[in-house]
Design a protein around this motif. Structure first.
Motif, PDB file in Angstrom:
ATOM      1  N   VAL A 241       0.722  -1.352  -0.072  1.00  0.00           N
ATOM      2  CA  VAL A 241      -0.098   0.040  -0.054  1.00  0.00           C
ATOM      3  C   VAL A 241       0.918   1.161  -0.099  1.00  0.00           C
ATOM      4  N   ARG A 242       0.931   1.895  -1.120  1.00  0.00           N
ATOM      5  CA  ARG A 242       1.427   3.148  -1.061  1.00  0.00           C
ATOM      6  C   ARG A 242       0.822   4.349  -0.367  1.00  0.00           C
ATOM      7  N   VAL A 243       1.542   5.143   0.424  1.00  0.00           N
ATOM      8  CA  VAL A 243       0.898   5.964   1.628  1.00  0.00           C
ATOM      9  C   VAL A 243       1.505   7.302   1.084  1.00  0.00           C
ATOM     10  N   THR A 244       0.629   8.433   1.004  1.00  0.00           N
ATOM     11  CA  THR A 244       0.979   9.627   0.939  1.00  0.00           C
ATOM     12  C   THR A 244       0.670  10.289   2.663  1.00  0.00           C
ATOM     13  N   PHE A 245       1.773  10.922   3.355  1.00  0.00           N
ATOM     14  CA  PHE A 245       1.524  11.207   4.500  1.00  0.00           C
ATOM     15  C   PHE A 245       1.445  12.932   4.387  1.00  0.00           C
TER      16      PHE A 245
ATOM     17  N   ILE B 204       6.125   4.987   1.741  1.00  0.00           N
ATOM     18  CA  ILE B 204       5.470   6.283   2.153  1.00  0.00           C
ATOM     19  C   ILE B 204       6.378   7.437   1.344  1.00  0.00           C
ATOM     20  N   GLU B 205       5.361   8.481   1.092  1.00  0.00           N
ATOM     21  CA  GLU B 205       6.035   9.717   0.579  1.00  0.00           C
ATOM     22  C   GLU B 205       5.272  10.919   1.608  1.00  0.00           C
ATOM     23  N   PHE B 206       6.009  11.813   1.778  1.00  0.00           N
ATOM     24  CA  PHE B 206       5.644  13.010   2.736  1.00  0.00           C
ATOM     25  C   PHE B 206       5.588  14.380   1.962  1.00  0.00           C
ATOM     26  N   ILE B 207       4.413  14.938   2.187  1.00  0.00           N
ATOM     27  CA  ILE B 207       4.198  16.300   1.647  1.00  0.00           C
ATOM     28  C   ILE B 207       3.938  17.110   2.693  1.00  0.00           C
TER      29      ILE B 207
ATOM     30  N   ARG C 286      13.264   9.076   3.135  1.00  0.00           N
ATOM     31  CA  ARG C 286      12.185   8.698   2.018  1.00  0.00           C
ATOM     32  C   ARG C 286      11.754  10.022   1.391  1.00  0.00           C
ATOM     33  N   PRO C 287      11.189   9.850   0.339  1.00  0.00           N
ATOM     34  CA  PRO C 287      10.754  11.037  -0.498  1.00  0.00           C
ATOM     35  C   PRO C 287       9.942  12.099   0.488  1.00  0.00           C
ATOM     36  N   VAL C 288      10.391  13.401   0.653  1.00  0.00           N
ATOM     37  CA  VAL C 288       9.730  14.454   1.378  1.00  0.00           C
ATOM     38  C   VAL C 288       9.526  15.552   0.410  1.00  0.00           C
ATOM     39  N   GLN C 289       8.613  16.344   0.330  1.00  0.00           N
ATOM     40  CA  GLN C 289       8.314  17.358  -0.390  1.00  0.00           C
ATOM     41  C   GLN C 289       8.036  18.536   0.654  1.00  0.00           C
ATOM     42  N   VAL C 290       8.812  19.419   0.542  1.00  0.00           N
ATOM     43  CA  VAL C 290       8.122  20.706   1.602  1.00  0.00           C
ATOM     44  C   VAL C 290       7.830  21.692   0.645  1.00  0.00           C
ATOM     45  N   ARG C 291       6.501  22.379   0.858  1.00  0.00           N
ATOM     46  CA  ARG C 291       6.006  23.214  -0.085  1.00  0.00           C
ATOM     47  C   ARG C 291       5.319  24.490   0.585  1.00  0.00           C
TER      48      ARG C 291
END
Length: 322
Positions: free
Chosen positions: A9-13, A39-42, A68-73
């Protein structure tokens, strides 16, 4: 359940923030401490006027957990909660979207436990939630809070009319559910009340019977407000609530119609009742009368709301606080 099934299960946090500089570092670190792997983080700031975004960036940059992938926007301008949710659900790539606020703390196993519950539902649950441990602004624990939807064992009709369902700070939902209904159109609504109803329309809502979040009270959306001390303030408080409920009911009715559900007809009556309240609290009595369709429930709501206005006025006249 084997580990491969679990991590399939791919999760976006998603961490939503606005003017929460006092708590944002702890919120970011709790997100990055999640034990779930796929998991990816936004981390998204709604154009805060304080140092929230700066602290969010520095916390991610300095954290060794950010492997892990982290996008800060940051939004170029403040767009409000509902538009922020709509935008981030479009950006998210995960099958399951886990949401956190910038002043709350997620325990490390939160995502893992939410995914477990999702898989136990055979991926049929479109919302998963939990209880919380309430904490004050200093972090002092104030006790356990369980969601109303669990304590009252609500069915679909109950859910359609309720303005207290699950605790939004614990909510996770499927990307598919949001794609099926589209963005939330009623900007004055609350996303947890809308999305939980959407999920109930489609199937079961799963509950993790454990506190997965330390929920901050006394700040942000949960801040206690002083009681109004005059007639105008009391009416304005009721007006604001009526606006929110009308937006929630309006969105719910729109969503039910979108998928052809006709078993929540009570929503139409509830929406009319709430619009009447809004008109009366706004002093637009002629508009309230135009909304009357002479259904007993609608007429009763009109009379009751007029009574509230009358007796509220009397109360403040007696206390000389007009």
């Amino acid at each position: 359940m084997n580990i491969n099934d679990h991590n399939s299960v791919r999760v976006t946090f998603i961490l939503l923030a606005f003017n929460q500089e006092a708590f944002i570092e702890e919120a970011c670190l709790s997100a990055l401490s999640q034990t779930y792997e796929n998991i990816e983080f936004i981390f998204s700031d709604d154009k805060s006027s304080d140092r929230t975004f700066e602290l969010m960036q520095s916390t991610v940059n300095e954290s060794r957990a950010a492997d892990r992938p982290v996008q800060v926007r940051q939004n170029p301008e403040n767009i409000g909660l509902i538009e922020h949710i709509n935008l981030l659900c479009e950006i998210a790539t995960g099958e399951l979207i886990v949401v956190a606020a910038g002043d709350d703390i997620s325990i490390p196993s939160r995502t893992e436990q939410l995914v477990d519950a999702y898989l136990k539902s055979d991926r049929k649950a479109n919302s998963i939630h939990s209880s919380v441990i309430m904490v004050d602004e200093t972090g002092k624990e104030l006790g356990l809070l369980e969601p109303r939807i669990i304590k009252n064992k609500m069915d679909l009709i109950d859910i359609s009319l309720s303005t207290q369902l699950l605790i939004g700070a614990t909510h996770a939902w499927t990307k598919n559910m949001f794609e099926k209904f589209g963005p939330i159109k009623e900007k004055g609504s609350y996303e947890d009340l809308v999305i939980a109803f959407r999920s109930a329309l489609l199937g079961p809502i799963s509950y993790v019977n454990a506190p997965l979040v330390y929920y901050r009270v006394g700040s942000g959306m949960s801040a206690y407000k002083k009681l109004p001390k005059n007639f105008a303030g009391a009416v304005n408080t009721r007006l604001k609530t009526a606006h929110i409920v009308a937006a929630v009911y309006g969105q719910r009715l729109r969503d039910a119609r979108k998928i052809g559900r006709t078993d929540v007809a009570q929503l139409e009556t509830a929406l009319i009742q709430t619009k009447i309240k809004t008109a009366i609290y706004s002093g637009q009595y002629a508009d309230a009368i135009k909304l009357l369709n002479w259904q007993p429930a609608v007429l009763a709501s009109f009379i009751k709301t007029m009574g509230i206005i009358f007796f509220t006025k009397i109360r403040f006249l007696i206390t000389n606080e007009t």
